[in-house]
Design a protein around this motif. Structure first.
Motif, mmCIF file in Angstrom:
data_model
loop_
_atom_site.group_PDB
_atom_site.id
_atom_site.type_symbol
_atom_site.label_atom_id
_atom_site.label_comp_id
_atom_site.label_asym_id
_atom_site.label_seq_id
_atom_site.Cartn_x
_atom_site.Cartn_y
_atom_site.Cartn_z
ATOM 1 N N ALA A 270 -15.562 -57.171 9.198
ATOM 2 C CA ALA A 270 -14.157 -57.005 8.818
ATOM 3 C C ALA A 270 -13.604 -58.274 8.184
ATOM 4 N N GLY A 271 -12.519 -58.130 7.435
ATOM 5 C CA GLY A 271 -11.867 -59.271 6.801
ATOM 6 C C GLY A 271 -10.381 -59.018 6.698
ATOM 7 N N THR A 272 -9.759 -59.671 5.742
ATOM 8 C CA THR A 272 -8.325 -59.495 5.532
ATOM 9 C C THR A 272 -8.088 -58.586 4.340
ATOM 10 N N PRO A 273 -7.359 -57.489 4.523
ATOM 11 C CA PRO A 273 -7.104 -56.583 3.386
ATOM 12 C C PRO A 273 -6.324 -57.309 2.294
ATOM 13 N N PRO A 274 -6.528 -56.909 1.032
ATOM 14 C CA PRO A 274 -5.774 -57.534 -0.066
ATOM 15 C C PRO A 274 -4.292 -57.180 0.022
ATOM 16 N N ASP A 275 -3.471 -58.018 -0.596
ATOM 17 C CA ASP A 275 -2.027 -57.745 -0.627
ATOM 18 C C ASP A 275 -1.734 -56.460 -1.381
ATOM 19 N N ALA A 276 -2.478 -56.236 -2.451
ATOM 20 C CA ALA A 276 -2.272 -55.030 -3.265
ATOM 21 C C ALA A 276 -3.607 -54.522 -3.776
ATOM 22 N N VAL A 277 -3.745 -53.192 -3.786
ATOM 23 C CA VAL A 277 -4.957 -52.549 -4.281
ATOM 24 C C VAL A 277 -4.639 -51.868 -5.605
ATOM 25 N N ALA A 278 -5.433 -52.148 -6.627
ATOM 26 C CA ALA A 278 -5.269 -51.480 -7.917
ATOM 27 C C ALA A 278 -6.379 -50.450 -8.069
ATOM 28 N N SER A 279 -6.155 -49.458 -8.947
ATOM 29 C CA SER A 279 -7.183 -48.432 -9.140
ATOM 30 C C SER A 279 -7.257 -48.017 -10.596
ATOM 31 N N GLY A 280 -8.386 -47.428 -10.956
ATOM 32 C CA GLY A 280 -8.582 -46.947 -12.313
ATOM 33 C C GLY A 280 -9.860 -46.153 -12.382
ATOM 34 N N PRO A 281 -10.199 -45.634 -13.563
ATOM 35 C CA PRO A 281 -11.428 -44.849 -13.718
ATOM 36 C C PRO A 281 -12.671 -45.690 -13.436
ATOM 37 N N ARG A 282 -13.717 -45.022 -12.987
ATOM 38 C CA ARG A 282 -14.974 -45.714 -12.705
ATOM 39 C C ARG A 282 -15.662 -46.123 -14.010
ATOM 40 N N VAL A 283 -16.514 -47.114 -13.896
ATOM 41 C CA VAL A 283 -17.158 -47.704 -15.067
ATOM 42 C C VAL A 283 -18.515 -47.052 -15.332
ATOM 43 N N GLY A 284 -18.788 -46.794 -16.612
ATOM 44 C CA GLY A 284 -20.138 -46.397 -16.994
ATOM 45 C C GLY A 284 -20.566 -45.009 -16.582
ATOM 46 N N ILE A 285 -19.635 -44.071 -16.570
ATOM 47 C CA ILE A 285 -19.973 -42.703 -16.166
ATOM 48 C C ILE A 285 -19.527 -41.687 -17.218
ATOM 49 N N ASP A 286 -19.729 -42.014 -18.474
ATOM 50 C CA ASP A 286 -19.326 -41.133 -19.574
ATOM 51 C C ASP A 286 -19.999 -39.763 -19.512
ATOM 52 N N TYR A 287 -21.104 -39.699 -18.791
ATOM 53 C CA TYR A 287 -21.846 -38.444 -18.685
ATOM 54 C C TYR A 287 -21.175 -37.435 -17.755
ATOM 55 N N ALA A 288 -20.182 -37.861 -16.984
ATOM 56 C CA ALA A 288 -19.558 -36.985 -15.989
ATOM 57 C C ALA A 288 -18.556 -36.021 -16.625
ATOM 58 N N GLN A 289 -18.189 -34.982 -15.889
ATOM 59 C CA GLN A 289 -17.152 -34.045 -16.320
ATOM 60 C C GLN A 289 -15.837 -34.818 -16.481
#
Length: 213
Positions: A172-191
């Motif tokens: 365990a550690g210390t959670p970040p102050d803020a979590v950002a999100s976005g599309p996954r990298v390198g998965i152009d083959y997906a739906q």
DNA sequence: AACACGATCCCCT
DNA sequence: GGGGATCGTGTTA
């Protein structure tokens, strides 16, 4: 090489009681929740007498049979076998013939989901991480293939139980102050819906987060 | 044939 | 020092 980091008491390395592994229940949950909660936790690698510790700053969730970006979305194969097993084990695989990528299996056994560790920030044992090759600055661990090289993670850890304080685990550690999100990298083959899903998570503002293409 | 990537080019600020 | 092209490498379906 003897490490000189004052944060780490060498005598504690033998029992590693100060770095207890996250329990299996931690991984026995929704994959996106695990991916989020792993941010700020520390990846611990003990290899040839060297203790290396790095904070997880970027992850991606891969959500089994319903996720066309997930390696295990069709059926069980020799490569993806670990993802069908119990949570808390390592799913390690080779991409592009040369880079090992580290995932941790999530959800109940039989539901083939995992979290990809995409970037980490060195906390301790950085000299050992750099000993293998000459890399500048954050190139050491700011990508999924870079961090495995720095931490000496390869197919020998395929299926490794990461809930035991041995060779490779997460504490365990210390959670970040803020979590950002976005599309996954390198998965152009997906739906399209899977390709666009915001299942890449990172610690906002952390400079060790990977550079996307 | 494609691949959940990285190093090294080259060129541009 | 950063964006874009290019290629290496071996496993996979």
């Amino acid at each position: 090489m003897a490490h000189t980091d004052p944060l780490i008491d060498v005598n504690r390395l033998a029992n590693t009681a100060a770095l207890p592994p996250l329990p299996r229940d931690f991984y026995h949950r929704d994959t996106l929740a695990v991916a989020r909660d792993l941010l700020g936790c520390r990846l611990v690698r003990y290899y040839e007498g060297e203790l290396m510790i790095a904070k997880i700053v970027e992850t991606e969730a891969y959500r089994g049979s319903e996720d066309s970006a997930c390696h295990a979305h069709r059926r069980k194969t020799p490569r993806t076998e670990a993802m069908f097993g119990p949570p808390g084990h390592a799913y390690v695989y080779l991409v592009y013939g040369m880079h090992w990528l580290l995932n941790v299996v999530t959800q109940p056994e039989g539901n083939p989901c995992a979290v990809l560790i995409r970037a980490v920030e060195p906390v301790s044992g950085e000299a050992a991480m750099r000993a293998l090759r000459d890399v500048k600055g954050r190139n050491l661990t700011n990508g999924p293939g870079k961090l495995t090289r720095a931490l000496r993670i390869d197919k020998t850890l395929y299926g490794h139980d990461m809930t035991q304080p041995n060779a490779l685990w997460i504490t365990a550690g210390t959670p970040p102050d803020a979590v950002a999100s976005g599309p996954r990298v390198g998965i152009d083959y997906a739906q399209p819906t899977d390709r666009d899903a915001p299942w890449r998570l990172w610690s906002e503002g952390n400079p060790w987060v990977s550079k996307t293409r």
